[in-house]
Design an enzyme around this catalytic site. Structure first.
Site, mmCIF file in Angstrom:
data_model
loop_
_atom_site.group_PDB
_atom_site.id
_atom_site.type_symbol
_atom_site.label_atom_id
_atom_site.label_comp_id
_atom_site.label_asym_id
_atom_site.label_seq_id
_atom_site.Cartn_x
_atom_site.Cartn_y
_atom_site.Cartn_z
ATOM 1 N N GLN A 25 -5.440 -1.692 -2.319
ATOM 2 C CA GLN A 25 -5.990 -2.031 -3.715
ATOM 3 C C GLN A 25 -7.261 -2.742 -3.613
ATOM 4 O O GLN A 25 -7.543 -3.677 -2.932
ATOM 5 C CB GLN A 25 -4.769 -2.901 -4.415
ATOM 6 C CG GLN A 25 -3.755 -1.960 -4.869
ATOM 7 C CD GLN A 25 -3.674 -1.171 -5.729
ATOM 8 O OE1 GLN A 25 -4.683 -0.840 -6.521
ATOM 9 N NE2 GLN A 25 -2.448 -0.065 -6.058
ATOM 10 N N CYS A 60 -19.557 2.440 -14.273
ATOM 11 C CA CYS A 60 -18.961 1.338 -15.318
ATOM 12 C C CYS A 60 -19.065 2.090 -16.650
ATOM 13 O O CYS A 60 -19.939 1.599 -17.316
ATOM 14 C CB CYS A 60 -19.504 0.063 -15.181
ATOM 15 S SG CYS A 60 -19.438 -0.948 -13.731
ATOM 16 N N CYS A 70 -27.417 -4.008 -16.829
ATOM 17 C CA CYS A 70 -27.379 -3.563 -15.429
ATOM 18 C C CYS A 70 -28.437 -2.408 -15.236
ATOM 19 O O CYS A 70 -28.245 -1.398 -16.016
ATOM 20 C CB CYS A 70 -25.805 -3.006 -14.864
ATOM 21 S SG CYS A 70 -25.911 -2.163 -13.568
ATOM 22 N N CYS A 77 -25.855 5.382 -12.856
ATOM 23 C CA CYS A 77 -24.753 5.293 -12.016
ATOM 24 C C CYS A 77 -23.400 5.909 -12.577
ATOM 25 O O CYS A 77 -22.937 6.817 -12.070
ATOM 26 C CB CYS A 77 -24.365 3.813 -11.545
ATOM 27 S SG CYS A 77 -22.743 3.548 -10.679
ATOM 28 N N ASP A 126 4.140 5.094 -6.631
ATOM 29 C CA ASP A 126 2.756 4.539 -6.734
ATOM 30 C C ASP A 126 1.834 5.716 -6.209
ATOM 31 O O ASP A 126 1.164 5.443 -5.243
ATOM 32 C CB ASP A 126 2.439 3.226 -6.118
ATOM 33 C CG ASP A 126 1.297 2.615 -6.326
ATOM 34 O OD1 ASP A 126 0.581 3.203 -7.036
ATOM 35 O OD2 ASP A 126 1.109 1.604 -5.821
ATOM 36 N N TYR A 178 4.783 6.452 -1.727
ATOM 37 C CA TYR A 178 3.309 6.592 -1.847
ATOM 38 C C TYR A 178 2.961 5.107 -1.410
ATOM 39 O O TYR A 178 2.545 4.385 -2.062
ATOM 40 C CB TYR A 178 2.949 6.851 -3.131
ATOM 41 C CG TYR A 178 3.428 8.321 -3.609
ATOM 42 C CD1 TYR A 178 2.805 9.218 -3.620
ATOM 43 C CD2 TYR A 178 4.590 8.076 -4.609
ATOM 44 C CE1 TYR A 178 3.064 10.567 -4.076
ATOM 45 C CE2 TYR A 178 5.014 9.378 -5.135
ATOM 46 C CZ TYR A 178 4.262 10.492 -5.010
ATOM 47 O OH TYR A 178 4.853 11.694 -5.494
ATOM 48 N N CYS A 232 -2.104 4.365 -11.580
ATOM 49 C CA CYS A 232 -3.279 4.191 -11.895
ATOM 50 C C CYS A 232 -4.061 5.319 -12.788
ATOM 51 O O CYS A 232 -5.332 5.325 -12.998
ATOM 52 C CB CYS A 232 -4.220 4.274 -10.796
ATOM 53 S SG CYS A 232 -4.114 5.807 -9.606
ATOM 54 N N GLU A 276 4.814 7.447 3.405
ATOM 55 C CA GLU A 276 3.516 7.834 2.938
ATOM 56 C C GLU A 276 2.919 8.748 3.797
ATOM 57 O O GLU A 276 3.098 9.090 4.895
ATOM 58 C CB GLU A 276 2.558 6.282 3.363
ATOM 59 C CG GLU A 276 1.176 6.350 3.663
ATOM 60 C CD GLU A 276 0.306 6.590 2.327
ATOM 61 O OE1 GLU A 276 0.602 6.023 1.453
ATOM 62 O OE2 GLU A 276 -0.746 7.427 2.562
ATOM 63 N N CYS A 306 -24.379 -4.951 -7.150
ATOM 64 C CA CYS A 306 -23.480 -4.455 -8.133
ATOM 65 C C CYS A 306 -22.752 -5.349 -8.543
ATOM 66 O O CYS A 306 -22.250 -6.222 -8.137
ATOM 67 C CB CYS A 306 -22.873 -3.100 -7.756
ATOM 68 S SG CYS A 306 -21.414 -2.826 -8.686
HETATM 69 N N1 SAH Z 1 1.545 1.551 -2.933
HETATM 70 C C1 SAH Z 1 0.477 1.270 -2.071
HETATM 71 C C2 SAH Z 1 -0.454 2.820 -2.126
HETATM 72 C C3 SAH Z 1 -0.728 3.200 -3.530
HETATM 73 S S1 SAH Z 1 -2.169 4.524 -3.674
HETATM 74 C C4 SAH Z 1 -0.564 0.167 -2.703
HETATM 75 O O1 SAH Z 1 -0.033 -0.428 -3.484
HETATM 76 O O2 SAH Z 1 -1.374 -0.030 -1.805
HETATM 77 C C5 SAH Z 1 -1.182 5.976 -3.221
HETATM 78 C C6 SAH Z 1 -0.928 6.177 -1.914
HETATM 79 O O3 SAH Z 1 -0.323 7.736 -2.053
HETATM 80 C C7 SAH Z 1 -1.984 6.397 -0.870
HETATM 81 O O4 SAH Z 1 -1.739 5.529 0.130
HETATM 82 C C8 SAH Z 1 -1.979 7.810 -0.361
HETATM 83 O O5 SAH Z 1 -2.414 8.162 0.752
HETATM 84 C C9 SAH Z 1 -0.567 8.260 -0.683
HETATM 85 N N2 SAH Z 1 -0.310 9.693 -1.047
HETATM 86 C C10 SAH Z 1 -1.087 10.723 -1.542
HETATM 87 N N3 SAH Z 1 -0.208 11.751 -1.674
HETATM 88 C C11 SAH Z 1 0.981 11.575 -0.964
HETATM 89 C C12 SAH Z 1 2.057 12.339 -0.929
HETATM 90 N N4 SAH Z 1 2.079 13.474 -1.304
HETATM 91 N N5 SAH Z 1 3.253 11.694 -0.345
HETATM 92 C C13 SAH Z 1 3.150 10.466 0.123
HETATM 93 N N6 SAH Z 1 2.059 9.698 0.008
HETATM 94 C C14 SAH Z 1 1.062 10.120 -0.688
#
Ligand code: SAH
Length: 391
Positions: free
Chosen positions: A220, A22, A13, A19, A319, A249, A346, A271, A96
């Site tokens: 995602q 990766c 690449c 960059c 999440d 989240y 993540c 959220e 990319c």
């Molecule tokens: N579960 C979802 C999003 C995961 S990413 C999915 O799989 O698509 C994490 C998410 O947490 C994001 O949307 C972000 O805006 C949110 N977030 C970040 N800090 C937060 C908080 N303090 N309270 C609630 N949500 C939050």
């Protein structure tokens, strides 16, 4: 699990080093997976056995969201590309290996159209000029394509003709949005935006459910592996049909909506991002689900209030972003005492920190640890963890 034997050779690449996106490109895909497995084992082995990481069959062009920064070089040539990892320098990139090919072609086309419309690029030092970023999101299952033109200044001369010219080249584009970001900021998108064409969002299908995705909503970025990830999260939840589920989240409500489709009795989602919450509410409607509600707010505040109200959910999905969760959230979670906690992470480092807190302050035990490769060629790794009480 069949895994690609293709190796992006070190240097093949052209901007691999410059960059920095990766980090693992010098390893074969098998070696990358071994590296990620070892990372998760090192950080989480004290909590239990780590299942073998689930990799991709075709670990290329998996990104459904692509963004490019625009600038004009010293010779007056318009360039577009990505910020060099950890810096504010832009590296020119036209195609990319991990980004969606159509998205990359659209970005190049925008760049080539600019001069004929006498449009310039935004200069962050002088605050003059026009185009700052282009963001493209594509629904891999629906084919819908969103183009967001992020401009530093509000005036957009001949915008209708510009959009028309772009759509003539790419009939796949289903919506075009203009976002204004005049601020000195690392954030790509500013607050104000208006729809120039189409409905202002795209839709995609995951695990049989339909989702609306707005410019600012988290979604995602690797839909193939997201189905694998969510499949594991739902399997771990062990839903039987009457459970109360908290999706914390929750973004645009993906996990909660899929849980509701898999028979959860009642789902509540929380959220922080208002645009994502609006998408989540629409998504529940579009999937004809009545037993699901979404709230805008901090997940820690929400879970604490729910614990104070003596709410007793059966399953809590969490999440959080890379920074992980908070003590406020985790202590309230312990107080609520759900039978099952499914943690989607993540970042294995903050995951280890949060699991440490939970296992030291409660009777929760880690039952399953499943890494999933959502981000081939990068150092990032996603992990789903199942926890339950006692025994
Ligand atoms: N579960 C979802 C999003 C995961 S990413 C999915 O799989 O698509 C994490 C998410 O947490 C994001 O949307 C972000 O805006 C949110 N977030 C970040 N800090 C937060 C908080 N303090 N309270 C609630 N949500 C939050």
């Amino acid at each position: 699990m069949s895994q690609s034997k293709i190796n992006i050779q070190n240097g093949s690449c052209p901007v691999y080093k410059k960059c920095g996106g990766c980090q693992l490109q010098n390893l074969s895909y098998e070696e990358q997976l071994r590296f990620k497995q070892n990372t998760v084992v090192r950080l989480l082995k004290s909590f239990g056995r780590v299942e073998p990481i689930i990799g991709m069959d075709d670990p290329y062009h998996y990104r459904n969201k692509v963004q490019a920064a625009f600038f004009t070089d010293r010779k007056g040539k318009i360039k577009s590309g990505v910020y060099q990892s950890g810096t504010h320098r832009i590296v020119s990139v036209d195609d990319c290996r991990i980004e969606d090919k159509l998205a990359d072609r659209i970005i190049v086309a925008v760049r080539k159209l600019l001069p004929s419309f006498r449009l310039t690029t935004f200069n962050e030092d002088t605050h003059k000029g026009f185009l700052r970023h282009v963001l493209v999101k594509r629904g891999f299952a629906t084919g819908e394509v969103m183009v967001v033109l992020v401009t530093g200044t509000p005036v957009f001369p001949s915008k209708n003709n510009f959009v028309k010219a772009l759509r003539e080249q790419f009939p796949e584009i289903t919506t075009v949005i203009r976002n204004i970001n005049p601020y000195n900021t690392n954030l790509v998108l500013g607050e104000r935006q208006n729809v120039l064409f189409g409905k202002g969002y795209i839709e995609d299908i995951l695990c049989g459910c339909r989702f609306r995705i707005s410019p600012k909503s988290f979604y995602q970025i690797n839909p193939v592996q997201t189905e694998v990830l969510y499949g594991k999260a739902i399997e771990f939840a062990g839903l039987r049909g009457s459970e109360t589920v908290l999706d914390t989240y929750c973004g645009i409500g993906t996990i909660g909506i899929i849980a509701a489709k898999h028979g959860a009795g009642q789902v509540l989602g929380v959220e922080l991002n208002g645009e994502a919450v609006r998408d989540a509410i629409q998504n529940a409607k579009a999937n004809a689900l009545k037993n699901i509600r979404f709230f805008k707010g901090d997940a820690g505040d929400f879970v604490q209030a729910a614990a104070d109200e003596k709410e007793k959910p059966d399953v809590v999905f969490m999440d959080p972003p890379r920074a992980g969760s908070t003590e406020k959230f985790l202590s309230a979670l312990i107080k609520m005492n759900p039978k099952t906690v499914v943690y989607v992470s993540c970042n294995p480092e903050t995951l280890a920190r949060d699991l440490d807190y939970l296992t030291n302050h409660s009777r929760y035990k880690v039952r399953k640890i499943q890494p999933v490769d959502m981000f081939p060629h990068t150092k990032h790794v996603e992990t789903v963890v199942l926890m339950s009480r006692g025994g």
